[in-house]
Design an enzyme around this catalytic site. Structure first.
Site, mmCIF file in Angstrom:
data_model
loop_
_atom_site.group_PDB
_atom_site.id
_atom_site.type_symbol
_atom_site.label_atom_id
_atom_site.label_comp_id
_atom_site.label_asym_id
_atom_site.label_seq_id
_atom_site.Cartn_x
_atom_site.Cartn_y
_atom_site.Cartn_z
ATOM 1 N N GLN A 166 -0.846 -0.573 -1.163
ATOM 2 C CA GLN A 166 -2.185 -1.014 -1.573
ATOM 3 C C GLN A 166 -3.319 -0.050 -1.231
ATOM 4 O OE1 GLN A 166 -2.695 -5.366 -1.633
ATOM 5 N NE2 GLN A 166 -4.344 -4.991 -0.203
ATOM 6 N N GLU A 209 -11.580 -2.714 -4.478
ATOM 7 C CA GLU A 209 -12.388 -2.525 -3.279
ATOM 8 C C GLU A 209 -13.096 -1.174 -3.277
ATOM 9 O OE1 GLU A 209 -10.783 -3.697 0.519
ATOM 10 O OE2 GLU A 209 -9.406 -5.090 -0.419
ATOM 11 N N ASP A 246 -2.631 0.254 4.344
ATOM 12 C CA ASP A 246 -2.309 -1.152 4.084
ATOM 13 C C ASP A 246 -1.175 -1.117 3.067
ATOM 14 O OD1 ASP A 246 -1.992 -3.774 3.618
ATOM 15 O OD2 ASP A 246 -4.037 -4.189 2.932
ATOM 16 N N LYS A 339 -9.224 -12.323 8.683
ATOM 17 C CA LYS A 339 -10.020 -12.638 7.496
ATOM 18 C C LYS A 339 -10.340 -14.124 7.596
ATOM 19 C CE LYS A 339 -7.533 -9.611 4.221
ATOM 20 N NZ LYS A 339 -6.303 -9.609 3.392
ATOM 21 N N ARG A 368 -12.592 -9.383 1.888
ATOM 22 C CA ARG A 368 -11.563 -9.598 0.877
ATOM 23 C C ARG A 368 -11.825 -8.685 -0.314
ATOM 24 N NH1 ARG A 368 -7.990 -13.816 2.245
ATOM 25 N NH2 ARG A 368 -6.656 -12.540 0.921
ATOM 26 N N SER A 369 -10.816 -8.584 -1.193
ATOM 27 C CA SER A 369 -10.986 -7.693 -2.352
ATOM 28 C C SER A 369 -11.990 -8.253 -3.356
ATOM 29 C CB SER A 369 -9.642 -7.445 -3.021
ATOM 30 O OG SER A 369 -9.035 -8.663 -3.363
ATOM 31 N N LYS A 390 -13.007 -3.537 8.412
ATOM 32 C CA LYS A 390 -12.364 -3.109 7.164
ATOM 33 C C LYS A 390 -13.131 -3.778 6.021
ATOM 34 C CE LYS A 390 -7.744 -3.028 4.980
ATOM 35 N NZ LYS A 390 -6.943 -4.121 4.404
HETATM 36 P P1 PGA Z 1 -6.974 -9.199 -0.658
HETATM 37 O O1 PGA Z 1 -6.446 -7.832 -0.054
HETATM 38 O O2 PGA Z 1 -8.359 -9.452 -0.192
HETATM 39 O O3 PGA Z 1 -6.847 -8.988 -2.143
HETATM 40 O O4 PGA Z 1 -6.017 -10.267 -0.180
HETATM 41 C C1 PGA Z 1 -6.939 -7.233 1.079
HETATM 42 C C2 PGA Z 1 -5.857 -6.844 2.027
HETATM 43 O O5 PGA Z 1 -4.648 -6.998 1.725
HETATM 44 O O6 PGA Z 1 -6.156 -6.411 3.124
HETATM 45 ZN ZN ZN Z 2 -3.761 -6.324 3.708
#
Ligand code: PGA
Ligand code: ZN
Length: 425
Positions: A166, A209, A246, A339, A368-369, A390
């Site tokens: 990712q 992101e 990540d 998160k 979050r994304s 992050k």
């Molecule tokens: P997400 O990804 O906010 O789309 O879940 C962010 C991450 O995996 O850190």
């Molecule tokens: Zn992650």
């Protein structure tokens, strides 16, 4: 004591153009504040449920009108006129009102927007900055400014899946304070933009992101390109700027195999691959190196790499105290990706934080994304003395609002900006 006068909610759009919720909390004292909540795409299976309308004629079923309606009616009816001594008291009542294990009746999204709007209104009532209020809520003084981890390249679900992993993130380690670290990071980001234009003849296209997504053939190519970008910026890889990954490997794990390249890898082979990367590149943190379902192999990864780098659990832990407790007992990792919307209230996120810290873990506080221009994340990252933050890449307003708020906070308070431990320390 804070007495709630009224809670009102509105459906707004997040950075992906998908609906989310903004809630306003008005206290009897007149103090009023709003908060918007983010939403993930690469989500863990154990996350709090988001309540979505499912009406395919509106926003592909992702509308939040039901959730908004519940805040304006049931939640407001239950909370207005009530006095709350603490965030804990408010959050417990939200959890009880919902009454389900994963917040599926009222929705984790509705619940979190009320939780944070109340916190912000309380900070206004007390006349203190939000970061200070978060620190008081946790019951711990602020001790440090979080180090930065910044998304440079993206693949996986946040980009076109050109590579399965990712994110490749940069970690500015030579900056003495936040402002210096930000300057260093921006130099690398722009060097990467230039390299991509030269090598791939590609315009500056970004993923969810804000990470760059060149059309490389393998994850490792992104790491090599990150190192080259650091050098191209006139900086020294491993000395000025390190890397974090990540891997988000739950999303390319199937039937016990990791589909990283042409040949599927067993868990042991995946661990060997991560060790090989950690050896070859200046990597200081690996998030979700193994799948959220592969609990049995996380301890072996932690054993092999945990003494020199962060083994960070995101999908594995879902900011869930029960899962964190299990990981502590199994010695499955040494760091928590926190998160707040994965668990759904500030109180439970604080519990997750305390549990991780009490075990000597590091905590990376994350957005979050799918995020909004709201920046309560930055106050939380400072107020809870996060070891790392992050917030995605250095572009797009929903990301920059977080970095800009950190700049504002740094102007008003001076906390130490910790040095990243040398590899092997
Ligand atoms: P997400 O990804 O906010 O789309 O879940 C962010 C991450 O995996 O850190
Ligand atoms: Zn992650």
């Amino acid at each position: 004591m804070s007495k709630i006068k009224k809670l009102t909610a509105l459906e707004i759009l997040d950075s992906r153009g998908r609906p989310t919720i903004k809630t306003t909390c008005e206290l009897e004292s007149g103090a009023t504040a709003s908060a918007s909540v983010p939403s993930g795409a690469s989500t863990g299976q154990a996350e709090a449920w988001e309540l979505r309308d499912g009406n395919m004629d509106r926003y592909q079923g992702k509308g939040c009108l039901n959730a908004v309606g519940l805040i304006n009616s049931e939640i407001n009816d239950s909370f207005s006129g009530q006095e709350f001594e603490s965030q804990n008291e408010l959050d417990r009542q939200l959890i009880n009102l919902d009454g389900t294990p994963h917040k599926s009746r009222l929705g984790g999204n509705s619940i979190l927007s009320v939780s944070v709007a109340f916190a912000r209104a309380q900070a206004v009532e007390k006349g203190i900055p939000l970061y200070q209020h978060f620190s008081e809520m946790l019951g711990q003084p602020i001790t440090q400014f979080p180090r930065l981890t910044i998304n440079l390249f993206s693949g996986g679900m946040h980009a076109g899946r050109q590579v399965p992993i990712q994110d490749v993130l940069i970690v500015p380690v030579s900056g003495n304070n936040y402002d210096e670290a930000l300057v260093i990071s921006m130099k690398v980001y722009h060097a990467a933009v230039e390299l991509i234009q030269q090598k791939f003849n590609m315009r500056w296209l970004t993923a969810d992101e804000g990470g760059l997504s060149p059309s490389v053939n393998s994850a490792e190519e992104l790491m090599a390109l990150a190192v080259e970008s650091i050098q191209h910026a006139g900086l020294v890889p491993g000395k000025d700027v390190c890397l974090a990954l990540d891997v988000a490997s739950s999303h390319f794990y199937q039937d016990g195999k990791y589909f990283l390249g042409e040949t599927p890898l067993s868990s042991e082979e995946m661990i060997d691959k991560l060790c090989e990367w950690a050896d070859k590149y200046p990597i200081v943190s690996i998030e979700d190196g193994l799948s959220e379902e592969d609990w049995g192999h996380w301890p072996s990864l932690q054993k092999k790499l945990g003494s020199s780098i962060l083994i960070l659990g995101d999908d594995l832990l879902c900011t869930n105290p029960e899962r964190i407790q299990k990981a502590i007992e199994l010695k499955a990792c040494n760091a928590l990706l926190l998160k707040v919307n994965q668990i759904g209230t500030l109180t439970e996120a604080a519990e997750a934080y305390r549990l991780a810290k009490a075990s000597g873990w590091q905590v990376t506080i994350s957005v979050r994304s799918g995020d909004t221009e709201d920046n309560w994340f930055s106050d939380l990252a400072v107020g809870w003395s996060g070891d790392q933050s992050k917030a995605g890449s250095l572009t797009q307003s929903e990301r920059l609002s977080k970095y800009n708020r950190l700049l504002e906070i740094e102007k008003t308070i001076q906390y130490p900006f910790p040095v990243w431990p040398e590899k092997g320390e």
